[in-house]
Design a protein around this motif. Sequence first.
Motif, PDB file in Angstrom:
ATOM      1  N   GLU A  85       0.871  -1.174   0.000  1.00  0.00           N
ATOM      2  CA  GLU A  85       0.000   0.000   0.000  1.00  0.00           C
ATOM      3  C   GLU A  85       0.917   1.235   0.000  1.00  0.00           C
ATOM      4  OE1 GLU A  85      -3.124  -1.507   3.332  1.00  0.00           O
ATOM      5  OE2 GLU A  85      -1.034  -1.294   3.940  1.00  0.00           O
ATOM      6  N   ILE A  86       0.413   2.367   0.448  1.00  0.00           N
ATOM      7  CA  ILE A  86       1.261   3.565   0.517  1.00  0.00           C
ATOM      8  C   ILE A  86       2.086   3.603   1.798  1.00  0.00           C
ATOM      9  CG2 ILE A  86      -0.372   4.898  -0.869  1.00  0.00           C
ATOM     10  CD1 ILE A  86      -1.118   6.408   1.776  1.00  0.00           C
ATOM     11  N   TYR A 113       9.321   2.557  -2.254  1.00  0.00           N
ATOM     12  CA  TYR A 113       9.423   3.990  -1.963  1.00  0.00           C
ATOM     13  C   TYR A 113      10.675   4.322  -1.152  1.00  0.00           C
ATOM     14  CZ  TYR A 113       4.578   3.595  -3.425  1.00  0.00           C
ATOM     15  OH  TYR A 113       3.443   3.313  -4.141  1.00  0.00           O
ATOM     16  N   ILE A 129       1.392  10.781   0.697  1.00  0.00           N
ATOM     17  CA  ILE A 129       0.981  10.904  -0.709  1.00  0.00           C
ATOM     18  C   ILE A 129       1.683  12.081  -1.368  1.00  0.00           C
ATOM     19  CG2 ILE A 129      -0.965  11.432  -2.225  1.00  0.00           C
ATOM     20  CD1 ILE A 129      -2.724   9.859  -0.229  1.00  0.00           C
ATOM     21  N   ILE A 133       4.605   9.352  -2.460  1.00  0.00           N
ATOM     22  CA  ILE A 133       3.908   8.650  -3.542  1.00  0.00           C
ATOM     23  C   ILE A 133       3.925   9.468  -4.836  1.00  0.00           C
ATOM     24  CG2 ILE A 133       1.768   7.542  -4.256  1.00  0.00           C
ATOM     25  CD1 ILE A 133       3.227   6.301  -1.781  1.00  0.00           C
ATOM     26  N   SER A 134       3.588  10.753  -4.743  1.00  0.00           N
ATOM     27  CA  SER A 134       3.494  11.577  -5.950  1.00  0.00           C
ATOM     28  C   SER A 134       4.857  11.872  -6.564  1.00  0.00           C
ATOM     29  CB  SER A 134       2.784  12.897  -5.635  1.00  0.00           C
ATOM     30  OG  SER A 134       3.570  13.693  -4.762  1.00  0.00           O
ATOM     31  N   THR A 136       7.335   9.518  -6.752  1.00  0.00           N
ATOM     32  CA  THR A 136       7.952   8.257  -7.169  1.00  0.00           C
ATOM     33  C   THR A 136       7.597   7.977  -8.625  1.00  0.00           C
ATOM     34  OG1 THR A 136       7.816   7.364  -4.924  1.00  0.00           O
ATOM     35  CG2 THR A 136       8.141   5.785  -6.715  1.00  0.00           C
ATOM     36  N   ASP A 138       6.749   6.263 -12.053  1.00  0.00           N
ATOM     37  CA  ASP A 138       6.273   4.928 -12.415  1.00  0.00           C
ATOM     38  C   ASP A 138       7.394   4.083 -13.003  1.00  0.00           C
ATOM     39  OD1 ASP A 138       3.664   5.334 -11.527  1.00  0.00           O
ATOM     40  OD2 ASP A 138       2.956   6.029 -13.483  1.00  0.00           O
ATOM     41  N   TRP A 141       9.587   2.393 -10.129  1.00  0.00           N
ATOM     42  CA  TRP A 141       9.119   1.200  -9.420  1.00  0.00           C
ATOM     43  C   TRP A 141       8.906   0.023 -10.374  1.00  0.00           C
ATOM     44  CZ3 TRP A 141       4.616  -0.820 -11.011  1.00  0.00           C
ATOM     45  CH2 TRP A 141       3.595   0.007 -11.478  1.00  0.00           C
ATOM     46  N   ARG A 170      -2.579   1.510  -3.559  1.00  0.00           N
ATOM     47  CA  ARG A 170      -1.695   2.026  -4.617  1.00  0.00           C
ATOM     48  C   ARG A 170      -1.002   0.871  -5.342  1.00  0.00           C
ATOM     49  NH1 ARG A 170      -1.378   6.995  -7.213  1.00  0.00           N
ATOM     50  NH2 ARG A 170       0.685   7.231  -8.143  1.00  0.00           N
ATOM     51  N   GLN A 203       4.335  10.252 -13.694  1.00  0.00           N
ATOM     52  CA  GLN A 203       3.263   9.261 -13.581  1.00  0.00           C
ATOM     53  C   GLN A 203       2.243   9.561 -14.683  1.00  0.00           C
ATOM     54  OE1 GLN A 203       1.820   9.533  -9.519  1.00  0.00           O
ATOM     55  NE2 GLN A 203       3.772   8.889  -8.656  1.00  0.00           N
TER      56      GLN A 203
END
Length: 290
Positions: A85-86, A113, A129, A133-134, A136, A138, A141, A170, A203
């Motif tokens: 998850e996040i 992350y 987030i 998250i924002s 990282t 795509d 990962w 996520r 992303q």
Amino acid sequence: MANADNAGLDGLITSPLSRRGFVMTSLISGLTVATTRVEAQVIHTDATGIEAGEVKIPAADGPMPAYRAVPEGAGPFPIVLVVEEIFGVHDYIKDICRRLAKAGYCAVAPELYARQGDLSTMTDPKIIIRDVISKTPDAQWIGDLDATAAWAASAAKGDPARLGVMGWCRGGRAAWLYAAHRRDLKAAVAWYGPIRGERTDIQPRTAGDVAAEIHAPLLALYGGADTGIPPASVEEARDKAKQAGKTVELVIYPDAPHGFHADYRPSYRKEPAEDGWNRALAFLKAHGVG
């Protein structure tokens, strides 16, 4: 191998990625601190009959922390990439790996992350987030999952010919995107992954954008009471995939909220969580990951 030629990364890589060292050099101990309370029904799976623990996976810019669980014995065993998850690879994600190992899988959860922030110290999901998250990419990962699959096959008794991916929240979005990237993937399972979302330079595509491009059958497990992911958006993605000749099996649990599989949170719903888990294992085996 997919990580050798970037097969399927069209539209995801927009510019060369800048490399940075890992902020997290080891995994979270215990459950995430980004939750206000921990429920009494937390599931704990022991390590009897399996090998389980933290590992380091060679990534493009250093050793990436990860958790691996695999049955005892010579193998090779089918591989399931477990996408968090996040909140990081904490005890819940580690337990999922052990559950999969008990079912006969080489399960590996990389800390995707680890370059962007130390999730072991972060308590506010909104900040996670915004700051992690924002930020990282795509492509980053996706490359890390490719590295994890390669490591599992070479160093963890995994069978590269039987490769699957399973992700939550996520990580459910990641399951859709990875299925559109990896041409040799056999099956994907998305637990309530966002279908829509903001597109950015790092992303650039949503799960809905790539639905018609998935290379592997995908099982989508969603909650009808999820206030952040409208069931209609998932149905739209399923229909888009089917129109392109792809296989998406969608199950919507009418009264289940977001996070219904997360046994450590108040969102946990036992019946849909157990039904979804049984469906996920059956789906993997039915499509060559077993």
